[in-house]
Design an enzyme around this catalytic site. Structure first.
Site, mmCIF file in Angstrom:
data_model
loop_
_atom_site.group_PDB
_atom_site.id
_atom_site.type_symbol
_atom_site.label_atom_id
_atom_site.label_comp_id
_atom_site.label_asym_id
_atom_site.label_seq_id
_atom_site.Cartn_x
_atom_site.Cartn_y
_atom_site.Cartn_z
ATOM 1 N N TYR A 138 47.672 9.692 15.323
ATOM 2 C CA TYR A 138 47.669 10.921 14.531
ATOM 3 C C TYR A 138 46.456 10.909 13.619
ATOM 4 C CZ TYR A 138 49.210 14.555 11.250
ATOM 5 O OH TYR A 138 49.296 15.687 10.481
ATOM 6 N N ASP A 231 40.277 5.287 11.734
ATOM 7 C CA ASP A 231 41.054 6.157 10.864
ATOM 8 C C ASP A 231 41.975 5.264 10.044
ATOM 9 O OD1 ASP A 231 42.637 7.927 9.562
ATOM 10 O OD2 ASP A 231 43.251 9.070 11.346
ATOM 11 N N LYS A 259 45.469 9.123 1.542
ATOM 12 C CA LYS A 259 46.674 8.516 0.984
ATOM 13 C C LYS A 259 46.386 7.634 -0.243
ATOM 14 C CE LYS A 259 49.255 9.760 4.975
ATOM 15 N NZ LYS A 259 49.105 9.694 6.409
HETATM 16 C C1 LIG Z 1 48.385 10.966 7.164
HETATM 17 C C2 LIG Z 1 47.315 10.704 8.139
HETATM 18 C C3 LIG Z 1 46.263 11.611 8.356
HETATM 19 C C4 LIG Z 1 46.245 12.970 7.732
HETATM 20 O O1 LIG Z 1 46.124 12.894 6.335
HETATM 21 P P1 LIG Z 1 46.613 14.151 5.455
HETATM 22 O O2 LIG Z 1 46.229 13.760 4.059
HETATM 23 O O3 LIG Z 1 48.076 14.285 5.683
HETATM 24 O O4 LIG Z 1 45.853 15.324 5.936
HETATM 25 C C5 LIG Z 1 45.239 11.240 9.202
HETATM 26 N N1 LIG Z 1 45.241 10.045 9.803
HETATM 27 C C6 LIG Z 1 46.220 9.149 9.629
HETATM 28 C C7 LIG Z 1 46.143 7.822 10.304
HETATM 29 C C8 LIG Z 1 47.304 9.459 8.806
HETATM 30 O O5 LIG Z 1 48.307 8.586 8.662
#
Ligand SMILES: *Cc1c(COP(=O)(O)O)cnc(C)c1O
Length: 420
Positions: A138, A231, A259
């Protein structure tokens, strides 16, 4: 029940009664009154020990005193300026000094924006179009990565409203499978701008890279002139202060952060090698902009959070993770529960399958019905974990040994009920 009433009302005003899909669970989600430390209070007076922690940001727990104080001081001086501040340099330096691949940083408002911009940057730098992601990973909610997504989209093959043209350049392969990736690159190598990967796949549960897999990604991308994007929106500042790239000692070209970096406020960032980062506007021709980029409130919270993260911090936090996972392992052994405990550092999850889970397909074999019973039983015991089998649970600095011991008792009784 006030939460139940609020949920009925909220569905009239908010699609599904919530502002992000994974928050909706049956029969109704609890509505939050406040959070402090390891605990969440709902509007009905229930107090939960929280292992969801805002889906990852709250590594200190809820409302840490020093962060709240620093933010309070900042907001009295203004909340957004449309002009740069010294604190942005300080926070950028903190990222550069700790995250191995980072020479420069662009602050944005969310993880979604970070990955969207990182992909554009990789395309701008290489002049190539296609990207490779992994099944079940994701990378936020923008069009080009909503292909075999994890998290809230794991149940959907795709999202409606995303035109085919938007995902035509997004290729997916299974994680932890060197052969699939090698043959795809063999076919497409002159067209692939980037590989984007969650070094630990934390939006389809918690899947670790097999020994040597991240090194393999580093090697094959280098050989084929492909940008490697980690990511680290979850793993950044979670696994260690330098994130997964420090933890596993593999340095990508670009990293996306989110985050934890906002200290509980909305923020994301992309960072990486200078020659790539200097292509971002106004320095270069890859457009990226945001009214709230580098927002002083988020930057203040992020700065004061990262300042507290040192060797001792991770030592203590990861020890709690080991203590909890050992406890769960004992429960599984004692009862001969044929389940799969996964996790590392301060991350954990139980897959409701006895088989090994190395990729998306294997994760999807988990019995989500039984997981649902487990989740509901934990909730009755005042333990809050993410309501989906395909999320990851987290620990924070605020979780005490006593919290964890009580949690283990509840996990034991909840598993008994879920598996009977
Ligand atoms: C949460 C998440 C995102 C998206 O971040 P948001 O602040 O919710 O837009 C992208 N990549 C990873 C791995 C995530 O866990």
């Amino acid at each position: 029940m006030k939460s139940e009433e609020l949920f009925i009302e909220s569905q009239n005003y908010l699609p599904g009664g919530v502002d992000s899909p994974v928050r909706a669970f049956k029969p109704y989600p609890f509505f939050v009154e406040k959070g402090k430390g390891s605990k969440l209070w709902d509007v009905d007076g229930n107090i939960y020990t929280d292992y969801c922690l805002g889906y990852g940001p709250l590594i200190m727990g809820h409302a840490p005193e020093n962060i709240i104080k620093s933010v309070y001081e900042q907001i009295q001086k203004g909340t957004t300026y449309g002009a740069p501040t010294q604190k942005e340099i300080e926070l950028a330096k903190m990222v550069v000094n700790n995250v191995p691949c980072a020479d420069m940083v662009r602050f944005v408002n969310s993880g979604t924006e970070a990955t969207m911009s990182a992909i554009r940057l990789a395309r701008g730098f290489t002049g190539k179009k296609k990207i490779i992601k992994f099944e079940g990973s994701y990378h936020g909610a923008h069009d080009s990565v909503l292909v075999k997504s994890g998290s809230g989209a794991a149940c959907l093959p795709d999202s409606s409203g995303v035109p085919e043209e938007a995902t035509i350049n997004t290729l997916s392969v299974p994680f932890n499978d060197e052969e699939s990736l090698s043959s795809l690159i063999e076919l497409e190598k002159d067209e692939i701008a980037a590989i984007i990967v969650e070094p630990v796949m934390a939006n389809i549960g918690c899947i670790q890279p097999q020994e040597g897999y991240l090194e393999f990604l580093r090697k094959i991308t280098k050989e084929n002139n492909i940008i490697l994007i980690f990511d680290e929106v979850i793993t950044g500042f979670r696994l260690s202060k330098g994130g997964a790239q420090e933890y596993f000692d593999v340095t990508p070209d670009l990293v996306t952060l989110g985050k934890i970096i906002g200290g509980g406020f909305p923020m994301g960032a992309l960072a990486g090698k200078r020659e790539i980062m200097e292509l971002i506007a106004p320095c270069g021709g890859v457009y990226q902009a945001g009214t709230f980029n580098g927002n002083p409130v988020s930057v203040t919270a992020g700065l004061n959070t990262l300042k507290s993260l040192d060797y001792q911090f991770y030592n203590d936090l990861n020890e709690k993770g080991r203590f909890l996972r050992r406890g769960i392992e004992d429960i599984l052994d004692d009862h001969d529960f044929n389940l799969n405990l996964v996790g590392l550092a301060s991350m954990f999850q139980i897959y409701f399958t006895g088989d090994e889970v190395k990729n998306y397909k294997q994760a999807k074999k988990a019995d989500v019905g039984k997981f649902g019973v487990y989740f509901q039983e934990l909730l009755k015991n005042n333990i809050f974990i993410p309501p989906s089998q395909f999320e990851c649970c987290f620990l924070s600095k605020s979780h005490s040994k006593e919290d964890i011991e009580k949690t283990l008792e509840s996990i034991e009784s909840s598993l008994k009920l879920a598996l009977k």
